[in-house]
Design a protein around this motif. Sequence first.
Motif, PDB file in Angstrom:
ATOM      1  N   ASP A 132       0.857  -1.176   0.000  1.00 23.74           N
ATOM      2  CA  ASP A 132       0.000   0.000   0.000  1.00 23.74           C
ATOM      3  C   ASP A 132       0.901   1.236   0.000  1.00 23.74           C
ATOM      4  N   LEU A 133       0.324   2.429  -0.066  1.00 21.92           N
ATOM      5  CA  LEU A 133       1.124   3.639  -0.207  1.00 21.92           C
ATOM      6  C   LEU A 133       1.969   3.895   1.037  1.00 21.92           C
ATOM      7  N   SER A 134       1.441   3.556   2.206  1.00 26.81           N
ATOM      8  CA  SER A 134       2.211   3.721   3.432  1.00 26.81           C
ATOM      9  C   SER A 134       3.445   2.822   3.420  1.00 26.81           C
ATOM     10  N   GLN A 135       3.296   1.595   2.979  1.00 21.41           N
ATOM     11  CA  GLN A 135       4.434   0.679   2.898  1.00 21.41           C
ATOM     12  C   GLN A 135       5.447   1.161   1.861  1.00 21.41           C
ATOM     13  N   ALA A 136       4.957   1.649   0.734  1.00 19.73           N
ATOM     14  CA  ALA A 136       5.865   2.158  -0.296  1.00 19.73           C
ATOM     15  C   ALA A 136       6.677   3.331   0.232  1.00 19.73           C
ATOM     16  N   GLU A 137       6.027   4.214   0.960  1.00 20.45           N
ATOM     17  CA  GLU A 137       6.716   5.356   1.552  1.00 20.45           C
ATOM     18  C   GLU A 137       7.756   4.893   2.573  1.00 20.45           C
ATOM     19  N   ALA A 138       7.440   3.818   3.286  1.00 19.15           N
ATOM     20  CA  ALA A 138       8.370   3.281   4.276  1.00 19.15           C
ATOM     21  C   ALA A 138       9.619   2.712   3.625  1.00 19.15           C
ATOM     22  N   LEU A 435     -18.732  12.528   7.782  1.00 17.11           N
ATOM     23  CA  LEU A 435     -18.148  11.189   7.908  1.00 17.11           C
ATOM     24  C   LEU A 435     -17.480  10.751   6.613  1.00 17.11           C
ATOM     25  N   GLU A 436     -18.121  11.057   5.494  1.00 16.52           N
ATOM     26  CA  GLU A 436     -17.570  10.690   4.198  1.00 16.52           C
ATOM     27  C   GLU A 436     -16.238  11.393   3.957  1.00 16.52           C
ATOM     28  N   ALA A 437     -16.165  12.686   4.288  1.00 19.56           N
ATOM     29  CA  ALA A 437     -14.932  13.437   4.108  1.00 19.56           C
ATOM     30  C   ALA A 437     -13.814  12.887   4.996  1.00 19.56           C
ATOM     31  N   ALA A 438     -14.159  12.522   6.233  1.00 16.25           N
ATOM     32  CA  ALA A 438     -13.155  11.953   7.142  1.00 16.25           C
ATOM     33  C   ALA A 438     -12.654  10.619   6.615  1.00 16.25           C
ATOM     34  N   SER A 439     -13.538   9.812   6.079  1.00 17.71           N
ATOM     35  CA  SER A 439     -13.149   8.506   5.543  1.00 17.71           C
ATOM     36  C   SER A 439     -12.228   8.650   4.335  1.00 17.71           C
ATOM     37  N   LEU A 440     -12.504   9.615   3.484  1.00 19.24           N
ATOM     38  CA  LEU A 440     -11.655   9.835   2.312  1.00 19.24           C
ATOM     39  C   LEU A 440     -10.258  10.290   2.717  1.00 19.24           C
ATOM     40  N   ALA A 441     -10.174  11.178   3.709  1.00 22.21           N
ATOM     41  CA  ALA A 441      -8.868  11.639   4.174  1.00 22.21           C
ATOM     42  C   ALA A 441      -8.076  10.489   4.776  1.00 22.21           C
ATOM     43  N   THR A 446      -3.265   4.900   2.864  1.00 22.16           N
ATOM     44  CA  THR A 446      -2.869   3.682   2.157  1.00 22.16           C
ATOM     45  C   THR A 446      -2.913   3.841   0.642  1.00 22.16           C
ATOM     46  N   GLY A 447      -3.373   5.012   0.175  1.00 22.28           N
ATOM     47  CA  GLY A 447      -3.400   5.258  -1.257  1.00 22.28           C
ATOM     48  C   GLY A 447      -4.662   4.797  -1.950  1.00 22.28           C
ATOM     49  N   GLU A 448      -5.692   4.462  -1.186  1.00 26.84           N
ATOM     50  CA  GLU A 448      -6.929   3.966  -1.797  1.00 26.84           C
ATOM     51  C   GLU A 448      -7.649   5.052  -2.583  1.00 26.84           C
ATOM     52  N   THR A 449      -7.441   6.301  -2.201  1.00 21.00           N
ATOM     53  CA  THR A 449      -8.114   7.405  -2.897  1.00 21.00           C
ATOM     54  C   THR A 449      -7.129   8.443  -3.404  1.00 21.00           C
ATOM     55  N   SER A 450      -5.831   8.121  -3.410  1.00 24.46           N
ATOM     56  CA  SER A 450      -4.820   9.131  -3.710  1.00 24.46           C
ATOM     57  C   SER A 450      -4.824   9.528  -5.184  1.00 24.46           C
TER      58      SER A 450
END
Length: 466
Positions: A132-138, A435-441, A446-450
Amino acid sequence: MSAARETPADTIAAVATPPGRGGVGIVRVSGPQSRLVASRLFLSPRPGFSGLRPYILHHGSLRAPSGRIIDEAMAAYMPGPGSYTGEDTVEFFCHGSPAVLRAVLAAAFAYGARPAGPGEFTRRAYVNGRLDLSQAEAVAELVAARGDAQADMALVRLSGGMGQAARELGLALDDLRASVCLAVDFPDDEVECLPKKSFGAGVSAVIDRVETLLAAHRRARPFREGARVALFGRVNAGKSSLFNALLGTDRALVADVPGTTRDYLEEGLDLDGLPVNLTDTAGLRQTLDAVEQAGKARGLALAGTAALGLYVVDGSVPFAPDAEAEELVAALGPDRVLGVVAKADLPAATPAPGDILAIRGLESVAVSARTGHGLAGLLTAIRTRLTRDAGLPEPETPAPSDREAACLVATRDELLALLGDIRDDLPYDLLGVRLEAASLALADITGETSADDVLNAVFSKFCIGK
């Protein structure tokens, strides 16, 4: 809405080891044509050789399109999806001569590969769902790690710790969103409607978990980014000698002539896992020398941004305050200044400079760069000061990166605003928007919406070959 992940159709190649000479150098090829490129590049001495077998090291030679043998090497073929990138990959383990590696890479290009861009191998791993994007950044953080602490934090995130934390928070938000949907779709069904008091409690619980992660980010920042420690004080106070003694090398020129250090010097220092940028600034005195004035001004400006300033005074002569040094001490404040009484191997002046610093509210340590007296205590005092409001997270606890922290702040801010909306008794359909905005942020971690610009910013920080 998830970001599109299109599988690349071309084959890339790059040197995967650092620049310079070494015992071994690696050329990595990844993409649908990697095995074909390898079949043209690699020659096996074994009779009846039928091609590279998966996950086995093959010994042979590498040849250029002209037929010239480039090097004796080992080759490994890793078919997708069981490779780092998730696609067919071949790695050649060559002798670590830059000339050899350039020739192997040129041959790979001639046989159908193209040059890889910065981080393109890891980006393909992300695109193919290997990371995921977090792992790639790591991955980039691990490659750039300056000490054990930073490497350990990167490994926690590379193992999926941050992504798991984000997904658990996302599930909690999904449960709240489900409750909102029920309340909107069945407004007259009191059984299905979540009371707003309970709804607010659920939101607050998520905020608390977000704050815990943000606290880990703040506490880990000095270990991840390093901290600047600047030495300042009057000329001939012993700053450069102390600088050299702390580094264990003659990095700064030392002489009894005032104004020897005319510009700042900076070197890295590892304090038990805490990376420090140690800076030696020009000595402070009144001078008409334009170059020395410029160097002094640059040093003062740099010291003013330091996490900790070391106010170095000569312990063998009566304390003589310097106006510019005193101004810097006032600007930094006592929590960001540590006094250093240098030349402790010489007879102490009366009154003792350390006592005068104490009267001014400054803690001080007596040291001798010549004998090494007090240096260990000074290093301990520096680390204690720098980690007063910092600390490594518990093992297996993720410390978010700056990008991930920004996503968490955006999530928290939306949820705090949502609590205000709940107190104002806004209808459930409007609460669902927050709630929707918080979920997107949160999903951006993890890059699901990046978006592409976010991905480009992450992978542009990588070196070529990773």
